[in-house]
Scaffold this motif. Structure first.
Motif, PDB file in Angstrom:
ATOM      1  N   ARG A 166      -3.384  26.122 -13.370  1.00 22.59           N
ATOM      2  CA  ARG A 166      -3.527  25.140 -12.287  1.00 22.59           C
ATOM      3  C   ARG A 166      -4.930  25.184 -11.677  1.00 22.59           C
ATOM      4  NH1 ARG A 166       1.047  24.701  -7.944  1.00 22.59           N
ATOM      5  NH2 ARG A 166       1.988  23.641  -9.695  1.00 22.59           N
ATOM      6  N   PHE A 167      -5.482  26.386 -11.541  1.00 23.59           N
ATOM      7  CA  PHE A 167      -6.806  26.531 -10.921  1.00 23.59           C
ATOM      8  C   PHE A 167      -7.892  26.798 -11.962  1.00 23.59           C
ATOM      9  CE2 PHE A 167      -4.028  27.760  -7.269  1.00 23.59           C
ATOM     10  CZ  PHE A 167      -4.327  26.675  -6.483  1.00 23.59           C
ATOM     11  N   LYS A 168      -7.801  26.121 -13.100  1.00 21.13           N
ATOM     12  CA  LYS A 168      -8.805  26.300 -14.157  1.00 21.13           C
ATOM     13  C   LYS A 168     -10.200  25.890 -13.696  1.00 21.13           C
ATOM     14  CE  LYS A 168      -7.684  21.871 -16.199  1.00 21.13           C
ATOM     15  NZ  LYS A 168      -6.886  21.268 -17.230  1.00 21.13           N
ATOM     16  N   ILE A 172     -11.766  26.937 -11.246  1.00 17.75           N
ATOM     17  CA  ILE A 172     -12.524  28.137 -10.843  1.00 17.75           C
ATOM     18  C   ILE A 172     -13.319  28.652 -12.035  1.00 17.75           C
ATOM     19  CG2 ILE A 172     -12.329  30.540 -10.070  1.00 17.75           C
ATOM     20  CD1 ILE A 172      -9.806  29.647  -8.490  1.00 17.75           C
ATOM     21  N   LEU A 195      -7.177  34.669  -9.734  1.00 17.92           N
ATOM     22  CA  LEU A 195      -7.211  33.388  -9.023  1.00 17.92           C
ATOM     23  C   LEU A 195      -7.091  32.209  -9.984  1.00 17.92           C
ATOM     24  CD1 LEU A 195      -9.999  34.074  -6.383  1.00 17.92           C
ATOM     25  CD2 LEU A 195      -7.522  33.991  -6.006  1.00 17.92           C
ATOM     26  N   THR A 196      -7.701  32.329 -11.140  1.00 25.37           N
ATOM     27  CA  THR A 196      -7.689  31.230 -12.107  1.00 25.37           C
ATOM     28  C   THR A 196      -6.341  31.100 -12.810  1.00 25.37           C
ATOM     29  OG1 THR A 196     -10.043  31.506 -12.513  1.00 25.37           O
ATOM     30  CG2 THR A 196      -8.803  30.305 -14.178  1.00 25.37           C
ATOM     31  N   GLY A 240      -0.826  30.016  -8.061  1.00 25.65           N
ATOM     32  CA  GLY A 240      -0.384  28.632  -8.122  1.00 25.65           C
ATOM     33  C   GLY A 240       0.604  28.319  -9.226  1.00 25.65           C
TER      34      GLY A 240
END
Length: 133
Positions: free
Chosen positions: A45-47, A49, A96-97, A101
């Motif tokens: 979802r947070f690719k 980053i 985080l990546t 999420g």
């Protein structure tokens, strides 16, 4: 104020050795399974980053090399504070990546949080002057 807590030298040594293992395995996975790792980033979802930090392929290779070197240094107990800081610097963006999420990655998310706690132990404590008892 400095508080002293007495712990077994062997327990710290074992903790360091066991903690290093996950980074050594992950480093080989990053380097040997590059395409699979890129696909995991692309599905995250947070690719953004990862893409913000640079080319994911290069980031995966660089993080694999850092995890291999710093993981080995942690394993053998050389410059443990610096090795732990390098590993934390790699672990946080990966977490985080890839894990944040995504409901199906809650287990791996909290695994990474626990691993970060282990790294913080070696960052915050002066292990090099730790006395054998």
């Amino acid at each position: 104020m400095k508080t002293t807590i007495s712990v077994s030298y062997r327990s710290v040594q074992l903790f360091r050795i066991l903690l290093s293992g996950i980074f050594l395995v992950a480093s080989f996975n990053h380097i040997l399974n590059l395409e699979k790792t890129i696909n995991r980033i692309d599905q995250a979802r947070f690719k953004g980053i990862a893409y913000f930090l640079g080319n994911p392929e290069y980031l995966i290779i660089i993080s694999g090399v850092i995890m291999m070197i710093a993981g080995f240094l942690l394993l053998v107990g050389y410059k443990t504070k610096w090795a732990a800081m390098a590993l934390a610097a790699v672990l946080v963006p990966i977490t985080l990546t890839v894990q944040v999420g995504q409901i199906h990655t809650l287990g791996p998310l909290f695994k990474n949080i626990a691993i970060l706690g282990g790294l913080l132990f070696f960052i915050l404590n002066d292990i090099q002057t730790f006395q054998k008892q």
